[in-house]
Design a protein around this motif. Structure first.
Motif, short mmCIF file in Angstrom:
data_model
loop_
_atom_site.label_atom_id
_atom_site.label_comp_id
_atom_site.label_asym_id
_atom_site.label_seq_id
_atom_site.Cartn_x
_atom_site.Cartn_y
_atom_site.Cartn_z
N SER A 60 0.84 -1.21 0.00
CA SER A 60 0.00 0.00 0.00
C SER A 60 0.87 1.25 0.00
O SER A 60 0.49 2.27 -0.58
CB SER A 60 -0.93 0.00 1.21
OG SER A 60 -0.20 0.01 2.42
N THR A 64 1.11 3.96 -3.33
CA THR A 64 0.94 5.41 -3.14
C THR A 64 2.16 6.18 -3.63
O THR A 64 2.03 7.19 -4.34
CB THR A 64 0.69 5.71 -1.66
OG1 THR A 64 -0.45 4.98 -1.22
CG2 THR A 64 0.44 7.18 -1.44
N ASP A 99 -8.67 8.45 2.20
CA ASP A 99 -8.55 7.87 3.53
C ASP A 99 -9.86 7.23 3.98
O ASP A 99 -9.85 6.21 4.68
CB ASP A 99 -8.11 8.94 4.52
CG ASP A 99 -6.62 9.28 4.40
OD1 ASP A 99 -5.82 8.36 4.14
OD2 ASP A 99 -6.26 10.46 4.56
N THR A 102 -10.09 3.87 2.34
CA THR A 102 -9.20 2.95 3.05
C THR A 102 -9.86 2.47 4.34
O THR A 102 -9.80 1.28 4.68
CB THR A 102 -7.87 3.64 3.37
OG1 THR A 102 -7.26 4.07 2.15
CG2 THR A 102 -6.92 2.70 4.09
N ALA A 105 -12.44 -0.19 3.61
CA ALA A 105 -12.03 -1.31 2.75
C ALA A 105 -12.34 -2.67 3.37
O ALA A 105 -11.85 -2.98 4.46
CB ALA A 105 -10.54 -1.20 2.45
N LEU A 111 -8.72 -1.49 -0.57
CA LEU A 111 -7.65 -0.72 0.08
C LEU A 111 -6.70 -0.16 -0.98
O LEU A 111 -6.32 1.02 -0.93
CB LEU A 111 -6.88 -1.62 1.04
CG LEU A 111 -5.66 -0.98 1.71
CD1 LEU A 111 -6.10 0.00 2.79
CD2 LEU A 111 -4.73 -2.02 2.30
N GLY A 114 -8.15 2.80 -2.70
CA GLY A 114 -8.05 4.00 -1.87
C GLY A 114 -6.65 4.59 -1.89
O GLY A 114 -6.46 5.79 -1.95
N ARG A 115 -5.65 3.70 -1.90
CA ARG A 115 -4.27 4.18 -1.92
C ARG A 115 -3.88 4.75 -3.29
O ARG A 115 -3.03 5.64 -3.37
CB ARG A 115 -3.33 3.05 -1.53
CG ARG A 115 -3.56 2.51 -0.13
CD ARG A 115 -3.29 3.51 0.97
NE ARG A 115 -1.86 3.74 1.16
CZ ARG A 115 -1.35 4.51 2.09
NH1 ARG A 115 -2.14 5.17 2.93
NH2 ARG A 115 -0.04 4.68 2.19
N ARG A 174 -9.07 1.14 11.47
CA ARG A 174 -9.94 1.94 10.61
C ARG A 174 -10.20 3.32 11.22
O ARG A 174 -10.37 4.31 10.49
CB ARG A 174 -11.26 1.20 10.37
CG ARG A 174 -11.07 -0.13 9.63
CD ARG A 174 -12.40 -0.86 9.45
NE ARG A 174 -12.19 -2.21 8.95
CZ ARG A 174 -12.01 -2.53 7.67
NH1 ARG A 174 -12.07 -1.57 6.76
NH2 ARG A 174 -11.81 -3.78 7.29
N PHE A 177 -7.72 5.88 10.07
CA PHE A 177 -7.93 6.42 8.72
C PHE A 177 -9.17 7.31 8.66
O PHE A 177 -9.21 8.25 7.86
CB PHE A 177 -8.01 5.27 7.70
CG PHE A 177 -6.67 4.69 7.38
CD1 PHE A 177 -5.82 5.33 6.48
CD2 PHE A 177 -6.22 3.53 7.99
CE1 PHE A 177 -4.56 4.83 6.20
CE2 PHE A 177 -4.97 3.01 7.71
CZ PHE A 177 -4.13 3.66 6.81
#
Length: 396
Positions: A60, A64, A99, A102, A105, A111, A114-115, A174, A177
């Protein structure tokens, strides 16, 4: 020289706007770096929750970093002539959304999505944020302005990730995030409320990027940045196993050592930042010499006190890398601040991703000492380039 190659005229002369907009950009950099690095502190609970290995979850960060590295150099081109204030606000909202994705997710695929969004937001924010400082202040205020903007990077390491890890321990990963999602939205609101309009008068061009890189001072600054960031992340990514296996430190002592390292990083940012405004070559040389020396010494160091001293040197030195290398690039070609800053941001993000990857290969094949010596060697190459170059070298 063709129009495509000519440096773009300054978008607007810098005007004193007070410190609130500068602090707003610092909050944005803090939020960006905290979001990027948060999985480092949450790797195990995220892996268990998503049903994948630590190695897969670690991707992840790579995802990014690579997305941000790919987009940062082209940020001025991609956003065109849009007001930079509007763009920064919009992409900080996107970061908050990333975020939130994420946090929601159910599996690694979501996930990763999201990244990817986070990488896109980071790429644009980093590609523009470093060029905003010179539009908010000039003269004696500029060095402090850039120091404050980059303080968000070092403070994220000291406070952002540890606070997220603590929140995850109280609730779950979670929640950390979700907190970042709210912080992203709050940062966008603060930027919208405090930043002045930042219009540009023409679109970014590929020729502007090429022209910046043809400037020998800029090219040297980019090369210096690449080597020191590669070296730092090749070594520092694996600092915990080094301190456990080689130095024989306990988990609690390691946590204290890393806190000291982070605090030294903040101090280094505020020490080398003002020096960067006056003497960028000196600031860069000091930062890179410290990173190279500390990495080499740590390869042969044992005992808590000695380890702490080495980590203070490493932290203080690396804390000044961002602000000093960016000052080098900015000083080299003031006519192309946005283009050169965007390339710098792309190289910096690529160095994070590739340095961590390369360090992993060295650790697996040659061990902890080898990865520290590799880190020292890469930083030393950057130092050599800095000593043999100067920011104002305009030779073709």
């Amino acid at each position: 020289m063709t129009n495509a190659e000519a440096p773009a005229p300054p978008a607007a002369p810098p005007t004193a706007h007070g410190w609130p907009p500068v602090l707003a950009v610092a909050l944005a950099t803090f939020t960006v770096v905290s979001s990027e690095m948060m999985p480092v502190g949450l790797l195990t609970p995220m892996s268990h929750s998503l049903g994948v290995t630590d190695g897969v979850t670690g991707l992840s960060l790579t995802i990014t970093g690579l997305i941000a590295a790919a987009l940062s150099p082209f940020a001025p081109l991609l956003v065109g002539a849009r007001d930079r204030r509007t763009v920064l606000v919009a992409f900080m909202l996107l970061l908050g959304l990333a975020d939130a994705v994420t946090a929601l997710a159910p599996d690694f695929a979501v996930l990763a999505a999201g990244r990817v969004l986070l990488g896109a937001a980071m790429g644009i924010v980093w590609g523009l944020a470093t060029s905003v400082g010179p539009r908010l202040a000039d003269g004696p205020r500029l060095a402090l302005t850039m120091t404050l903007i980059f303080s968000g990077v070092s403070i994220a390491s000291v406070l952002g990730v540890p606070l997220g890890t603590y929140l995850a321990a109280l609730l779950d990963w979670r929640a950390a995030f979700w907190a970042l999602a709210l912080l992203g939205a709050a940062s966008a609101a603060v930027l919208a409320a405090t930043l002045p309009a930042l219009p540009v008068h023409e679109r970014g061009r590929l020729g502007g990027l090429a022209g910046a890189l043809r400037h020998r001072g800029v090219a040297a600054g980019i090369a210096i940045t690449a080597f020191v960031v590669l070296g730092h992340f090749a070594g520092y990514t694996y600092i915990r196993p080094v301190l456990e296996a080689d130095a024989g430190l306990s988990t609690g002592v390691i946590a204290a050592c890393l806190l000291v390292y982070g605090l030294a990083g903040v101090a280094g940012n505020f020490t080398l930042g003002p020096l960067s405004g006056r003497r960028p070559k000196t600031a860069v040389a000091l930062a890179l010499a410290g990173v190279a020396l500390a990495a080499a010494l740590l390869a042969y160091t044992g005992g808590v006190v000695t380890v702490l001293l080495v980590l203070v040197v490493w932290g203080a030195s690396y804390g000044g890398v961002s602000v000093s290398t960016q000052a080098w690039v900015r000083t080299a070609d003031p006519a192309r601040i946005e283009a050169s800053a965007a390339v710098w941001a792309g190289v910096f993000n690529a160095g994070i991703a590739l340095g961590s990857f390369a360090g992993g290969l060295v650790v697996d094949r040659a061990g902890n000492r080898a990865v520290l010596l590799t880190a020292a060697g890469l930083a030393a190459v950057g130092l050599l380039i800095a000593l043999l170059s100067r920011p104002d070298d305009r030779r073709p």
